[in-house]
Write a protein that holds these residues in place. Structure first.
Motif, short mmCIF file in Angstrom:
data_model
loop_
_atom_site.label_atom_id
_atom_site.label_comp_id
_atom_site.label_asym_id
_atom_site.label_seq_id
_atom_site.Cartn_x
_atom_site.Cartn_y
_atom_site.Cartn_z
N ARG A 2 48.39 37.80 44.21
CA ARG A 2 47.76 37.89 42.89
C ARG A 2 46.45 37.10 42.86
NH1 ARG A 2 52.00 37.22 40.12
NH2 ARG A 2 51.95 34.97 39.94
N ARG A 3 46.45 35.91 43.48
CA ARG A 3 45.24 35.10 43.51
C ARG A 3 44.14 35.75 44.34
NH1 ARG A 3 47.98 29.10 44.41
NH2 ARG A 3 48.91 28.92 42.31
N LEU A 6 42.70 38.54 42.19
CA LEU A 6 41.92 37.98 41.09
C LEU A 6 40.58 37.44 41.59
CD1 LEU A 6 41.65 37.21 38.13
CD2 LEU A 6 42.88 35.08 38.64
N THR A 7 40.60 36.76 42.74
CA THR A 7 39.36 36.25 43.31
C THR A 7 38.40 37.37 43.66
OG1 THR A 7 40.54 34.34 44.24
CG2 THR A 7 38.38 34.85 45.17
N TYR A 154 45.31 44.58 40.18
CA TYR A 154 45.73 43.32 39.55
C TYR A 154 46.74 43.59 38.44
CZ TYR A 154 45.56 38.84 37.17
OH TYR A 154 45.90 37.64 36.59
N ASN A 158 50.52 42.24 38.54
CA ASN A 158 50.84 41.31 37.46
C ASN A 158 51.88 41.86 36.49
OD1 ASN A 158 50.03 38.64 36.83
ND2 ASN A 158 49.08 39.37 34.95
#
Length: 343
Positions: A2-3, A6-7, A154, A158
């Protein structure tokens, strides 16, 4: 995971902003070669480097400021491409890992990797084909497509975390509006493409009055060559190759497209806000409507203040925000919280 996504999503927004800044500062040919800049991995700045660069590329005078604009955009775009490759690799690893309890998406990351690879090719052709409008517009749409698919990825990753929080994101009485939201995505995509065509043909300031174009603009309209995807051969397409009346036609088409897009999205956002009961959907509709008002204001400001750089870049970024909010709204309208979103 997820990170990572997102990045990459945040980096994609930066890349779109840098791309707009590069285009609007007329730095698309700041480096006449690709992927290097006058044969260097950075920019020629010393007198010796500049002399050698101008000897190797006599057709192009070295302008370090424009070259840096182009190279910074390339650095960030290259970093995004590498990050997306990592996401694709991790997705495959997680999907086929026996210890993983979650079926992570695999097709979407691979699709994004393919698109960003083609996007790199478009970046090369933007330089080698000397800013041919169809290539420049395609490069813009490729950037938006990459951003939107990363956002969709994402949302999917999520989704399970959101569902476990107990928030019901789908309302049966609103599901029928998901089709209208998909129509909104189509209309907005066409309007973004029109904006890219307007910019790549240097037609943004062909109409300098509001609410209509200056003079007898109706007699200036000419659709014969204004939207030819394959233009006649030119040594360079920098600063445009079309006649004034053709640029006016493109600009006017973009304005009418803005009216249609604005009216449809405003109706959609207001209708869903009034009918929705779920705070998440109401908030997303509010964000969509707010961004729409900002985008219209920026469009008017571009004309009123003669295309200020900051406003023009913001116009691109808010367009991206509009698309993301519309995708989020569509996703929530279509989502069934009881279904698995990892299939």
């Amino acid at each position: 995971m997820r990170r990572l996504v997102l990045t990459s999503l945040l980096l994609a927004i930066v890349v779109i902003g840098l791309g707009a800044y590069t285009r609007l500062t007329h730095a698309g040919l700041g480096c006449p070669d690709w992927p290097t800049c006058y044969g260097l991995i950075d920019v020629p700045e010393t007198s010796i480097q500049i002399a050698a660069a101008e000897q190797a590329f006599p057709e192009r005078h070295v302008e370090p400021a424009k070259a840096w604009n182009e190279m910074i955009h390339r650095y960030f775009a290259g970093s995004l491409g590498l990050l997306i490759a990592v996401i694709a690799f991790v997705s495959i690893k997680l999907r086929f890992s026996k210890s993983s309890k979650v079926r992570y998406p695999i097709f979407l990351p691979l699709c994004i990797l393919g698109i960003v690879t083609f996007q790199a090719a478009l970046g090369m052709w933007t330089v080698t084909l000397k800013l041919m409008p169809i290539v420049v517009m395609g490069h813009l749409l490729g950037g938006f497509t990459t951003l939107c698919l990363l956002f969709l990825l994402y949302l999917r990753i999520n989704a399970r975390r959101i569902n476990t929080q107990g928030e019901k994101l789908a309302e049966s009485q609103l599901k029928k509006y998901s089709s209208y939201a998909l129509i909104g995505i189509t209309i907005l995509t066409a309007q973004i493409a029109l904006g890219g065509w307007t910019s790549s043909n240097y037609a943004a300031m062909s109409c300098v009055e509001l609410p209509i174009c200056q003079g007898d603009w109706l007699s200036d309209l000419s659709f014969e060559q204004s939207f030819d995807l394959i233009p006649p051969n030119q040594e360079s397409y920098e600063f445009g190759h079309l006649a004034h009346n053709e640029r006016v036609t493109i600009h006017v088409s973009h304005r009418f497209g803005a009216i249609i897009t604005g009216a449809f999205l405003a109706w959609l956002a207001i209708t869903i806000f009034l009918k929705a009961k779920t705070p998440s959907i109401k908030n997303t509709a509010t964000i969509l409507l707010s961004l729409l008002v900002i985008q219209i204001s920026l469009g008017v400001s571009n004309i009123w203040f003669s295309l200020p750089l900051k406003v023009a870049v913001a116009h691109n970024l808010v367009a991206a925000g509009l698309m993301l909010s519309l995708i989020a709204l569509t996703y929530k309208l279509r989502q069934n919280s009881e279904e698995s979103l990892y299939e």
